[in-house]
Design an enzyme around this catalytic site. Structure first.
Site, PDB file in Angstrom:
ATOM      1  N   HIS A   1       7.527  -2.222   0.778  1.00 46.90           N
ATOM      2  CA  HIS A   1       6.882  -1.804   1.350  1.00 46.90           C
ATOM      3  C   HIS A   1       7.146  -1.635   2.831  1.00 46.90           C
ATOM      4  O   HIS A   1       7.320  -1.968   3.425  1.00 46.90           O
ATOM      5  CB  HIS A   1       5.171  -3.358   1.505  1.00 46.90           C
ATOM      6  CG  HIS A   1       4.203  -2.397   2.814  1.00 46.90           C
ATOM      7  ND1 HIS A   1       3.704  -1.388   1.810  1.00 46.90           N
ATOM      8  CD2 HIS A   1       3.664  -2.801   3.609  1.00 46.90           C
ATOM      9  CE1 HIS A   1       2.940  -0.514   3.258  1.00 46.90           C
ATOM     10  NE2 HIS A   1       3.137  -2.247   3.541  1.00 46.90           N
TER      11      HIS A   1
ATOM     12  N   HIS B   1       6.082   1.765   5.913  1.00 48.28           N
ATOM     13  CA  HIS B   1       5.471   2.787   6.932  1.00 48.28           C
ATOM     14  C   HIS B   1       6.120   4.043   7.189  1.00 48.28           C
ATOM     15  O   HIS B   1       6.247   4.672   7.950  1.00 48.28           O
ATOM     16  CB  HIS B   1       5.032   1.994   7.760  1.00 48.28           C
ATOM     17  CG  HIS B   1       3.619   1.083   7.609  1.00 48.28           C
ATOM     18  ND1 HIS B   1       2.206   1.153   8.453  1.00 48.28           N
ATOM     19  CD2 HIS B   1       3.794   0.156   6.883  1.00 48.28           C
ATOM     20  CE1 HIS B   1       1.682   0.203   7.716  1.00 48.28           C
ATOM     21  NE2 HIS B   1       2.121  -0.665   7.250  1.00 48.28           N
TER      22      HIS B   1
ATOM     23  N   ASP C   1      13.796  14.531 -11.286  1.00 49.04           N
ATOM     24  CA  ASP C   1      15.613  13.190 -11.214  1.00 49.04           C
ATOM     25  C   ASP C   1      14.872  12.298 -12.140  1.00 49.04           C
ATOM     26  O   ASP C   1      15.473  11.126 -12.166  1.00 49.04           O
ATOM     27  CB  ASP C   1      16.433  13.428 -10.680  1.00 49.04           C
ATOM     28  CG  ASP C   1      16.779  14.531 -10.730  1.00 49.04           C
ATOM     29  OD1 ASP C   1      17.482  14.723 -11.857  1.00 49.04           O
ATOM     30  OD2 ASP C   1      17.626  14.939  -9.931  1.00 49.04           O
TER      31      ASP C   1
ATOM     32  N   HIS D   1      -2.946   4.012   3.963  1.00 46.60           N
ATOM     33  CA  HIS D   1      -2.096   2.992   3.976  1.00 46.60           C
ATOM     34  C   HIS D   1      -0.526   3.218   4.109  1.00 46.60           C
ATOM     35  O   HIS D   1      -0.038   3.863   5.220  1.00 46.60           O
ATOM     36  CB  HIS D   1      -1.790   1.586   3.722  1.00 46.60           C
ATOM     37  CG  HIS D   1      -1.789   0.198   3.530  1.00 46.60           C
ATOM     38  ND1 HIS D   1      -2.264  -1.019   3.251  1.00 46.60           N
ATOM     39  CD2 HIS D   1      -0.954  -0.624   4.310  1.00 46.60           C
ATOM     40  CE1 HIS D   1      -1.460  -1.900   4.563  1.00 46.60           C
ATOM     41  NE2 HIS D   1      -0.421  -1.006   4.875  1.00 46.60           N
TER      42      HIS D   1
ATOM     43  N   TYR E   1      23.964  11.180 -16.554  1.00 45.01           N
ATOM     44  CA  TYR E   1      24.306  11.183 -14.989  1.00 45.01           C
ATOM     45  C   TYR E   1      24.872   9.912 -15.173  1.00 45.01           C
ATOM     46  O   TYR E   1      23.741   8.443 -15.773  1.00 45.01           O
ATOM     47  CB  TYR E   1      22.525  11.133 -15.015  1.00 45.01           C
ATOM     48  CG  TYR E   1      23.016  11.558 -13.105  1.00 45.01           C
ATOM     49  CD1 TYR E   1      23.474  12.400 -12.458  1.00 45.01           C
ATOM     50  CD2 TYR E   1      23.163  10.085 -12.561  1.00 45.01           C
ATOM     51  CE1 TYR E   1      23.862  12.422 -11.091  1.00 45.01           C
ATOM     52  CE2 TYR E   1      23.249  10.116 -10.820  1.00 45.01           C
ATOM     53  CZ  TYR E   1      23.500  11.525 -10.090  1.00 45.01           C
ATOM     54  OH  TYR E   1      23.806  11.346  -9.204  1.00 45.01           O
TER      55      TYR E   1
END
Lengths: 232, 232, 232, 232
Positions: free
Chosen positions: B96, B98, B121, B172, B230
């Site tokens: 998580h 910000h 991609d 958030h 790839y």
């Protein structure tokens, strides 16, 4: 190894310039450098982190995209590089990145308008953006067709690859080229810089007009052609 | 200490990647890494500066969010991590942050549209944005409900968490996950990069359209699935 | 020198944080730290480059803005600091910068709307912007009146300086404060970060609405008050 | 060499400040420093990379743009510098860059409006943008005419070069000047900073008004003139 030592080293040095210049996120970029005499180019291995690169692990590929030497799989964009080398005989290096502003312009499918002398110092036209391919080419030999997407855009718009050393592939991102790895990487950096200037310019004045012809011609002539007087 | 040594070290290394990649301001971010056999995860202590972190002060928590080992209080977002581990059995790490562009998109309550191949991609859909919760859930067990906000959004929109490894929690900020701490952190960085590209793209051309389906499918298949080509 | 050693050192350390955090261009910023027992504060000398600062050349000033100790002229904003210390008895440090996004918002004379939980983690209202002063105050005791401009804005809008530790002075730039130099500098950095998020948010969605009340209350309570559970 | 040692060193130091301050891409910038007694200035060689510069390879040129000493070709903008030195007797240094925000404003052909006190601390007017020249001057003695484009803009708009130490040359980019190399480079950096603030300001509030006159006067007087009280 020795046979391809020079292009291995040049490809390595040029690939390492991309993160140094802030032009790549993660592994999203690749440079190749060609040896025209031997008919091959050295290119970054696919998906390998930049801090894992070395001259030794560059992959040697011919202009039909066959691997000639190297243990690793070459960049997934290798066929695009091969097509450009095969049909454009005067280029010695190719660069592909997903740099922020150039990629964003590519996502809009717009050419980057020529707004100032910074742009005109290097090319006299808008920076072209090739349209996305037809679906059958995308589902077919995609990276090979991407090369032709570039070639055809230049042919249709009567652009010369020796004068316009860069393009946006629509929905995807920028490609550039040049005589040397150093010049091709410079062109990628210049494209990103001009793309950012054009972005800011349009944000300030959405109705801004293109640079006038006399200034385009003057700045191009300062740096190129018989009477150029820029540099040493 | 030895019992959880591996996840302590992985959680520490992954947390330290967040400031290195420019994804956090101050202490606004956290990574956890799970040990599925032991039914626990290691997570950053709450509000501790990154230069104070060590493998030793990571907090060990079970999938019901009970602290199993550690002197410090775990991240205030711990219950959200616990819910994701409990219900999504194939994830090994949660992140998580910000980060600037992802958080700004979250503040608009909009999904991030799929505008280019950089996005395709890694995922074939828009990056989802879950709506803010009902008020009674916010005043209730907030961080626990945030986990369900994510789970329910995936269920309602028939998204698969193994394929779409990221979400914006509306108002958030972003959450991402993956098999390993390294992959979950990469997903956070990719999300931030794509969020910035989409921002610039819309500024240049507000009426820009989404990437066409053939290109979405092609780029996804290049990197994923049985015929991917790839990487090494 | 010893008598004010602590605040000299704290003021020095806090001033040096401003360029480290990217909050100042040239010398455009200053921090002061107060010693309430002695009724003085230490503040940056006016116009001195950051690499010339030392604890020894911080200037000691009382709450009437008289220089008590120091050979250099104090910051031109010293009277503003003095007014804040004199009337707000619970603050221990004041910061002023011309950071990019906060200053740009100040130039628009707009409050920064509360758009997300990053903002709500630190304050429950928009970040206030005080209107420019009447002309007679500007031509009069300008920096002194700037202090009252801040005080009066808080009084008129019934804001509490212990809860809202920052303001934009319209047409000018941001001021922040806190119990300590460290907290006041953090508030400046947080203000700049939130100002950038709000800028990007409005660019993406001009009609975006404010964060809903339940989320404002929840995030504030997580970090502040009797039942807070963020940090150690 | 010794004869011009001081201006060689000052020109070198000032040129090296440009990349350090993030004001140049590649080689797109140059600084010159004049010795008024000797009637010459030292300027960067054309197109030379910054890491190749030294005090020794600065080129010495007189105010008619004749090379007096040096093996390398001087900056392609040398004639512009020479004209400014010749007609503006109180300047000691000139800077030209293609910095991002200043160049983008130049590309819009707009003056940069005075929106805040950061701007007013250094000049009391909008930052002027000179219109592109007539075509015959562009095809003629271009860099020489660029100097007159600047001089004429100041004359026509009754600006004083001692007070307004910067200009945007429309479609091209910024020029600044000052008593010393240090001050001229500072002015380039200040111009770029103010250009970015004005850009962000207009993005937030397109209808924003200019700074009111009382604040313009006050901030100018704080830093300049008989009763200034900023700095030491």
């Amino acid at each position: 190894m020795n046979k391809y030592k020079t292009i291995r080293e040049q490809a390595y040095e040029s690939n390492m310039q991309l993160p140094a210049l802030g032009l790549v996120f993660s592994t999203f970029g690749n440079v190749s450098v060609a040896d025209r005499d031997k008919g091959v180019f050295a290119i970054k291995p696919s998906g390998l982190a930049y801090d894992k690169l070395s001259p030794e692990n560059m992959v040697i590929v011919d202009f039909e995209a066959n691997v000639i030497e190297g243990d690793l799989r070459p960049s997934s964009d290798t066929k695009t590089h091969a097509v450009l080398y095969k049909y454009w005989e005067n280029i010695g290096a190719v660069v592909h990145t997903h740099s922020k502003f150039a990629t964003s312009w590519a996502q809009t499918l717009r050419d980057i308008p020529i707004y100032g002398t910074t742009h005109a110092d290097y090319l006299t036209t808008d920076i072209p953006c090739a349209s996305p391919m037809a679906d059958d080419k995308i589902t077919g030999n995609y990276e090979y067709e991407t090369g032709f997407q570039v070639l055809n855009h230049f042919k249709e718009h009567r652009l010369k690859y020796e004068e316009v050393e860069m393009i946006l592939v629509g929905s995807h991102g920028p490609f550039s080229w040049g005589k040397t790895g150093e010049k091709a990487v410079f062109n990628s950096a210049l494209l990103e810089y001009v793309a950012e200037l054009a972005f800011i310019t349009e944000q300030i004045s959405p109705e801004v007009g293109r640079l006038k012809k006399s200034l385009i011609d003057k700045h191009w002539q300062r740096k190129h052609g018989a009477n150029s007087y820029y540099g040493q």
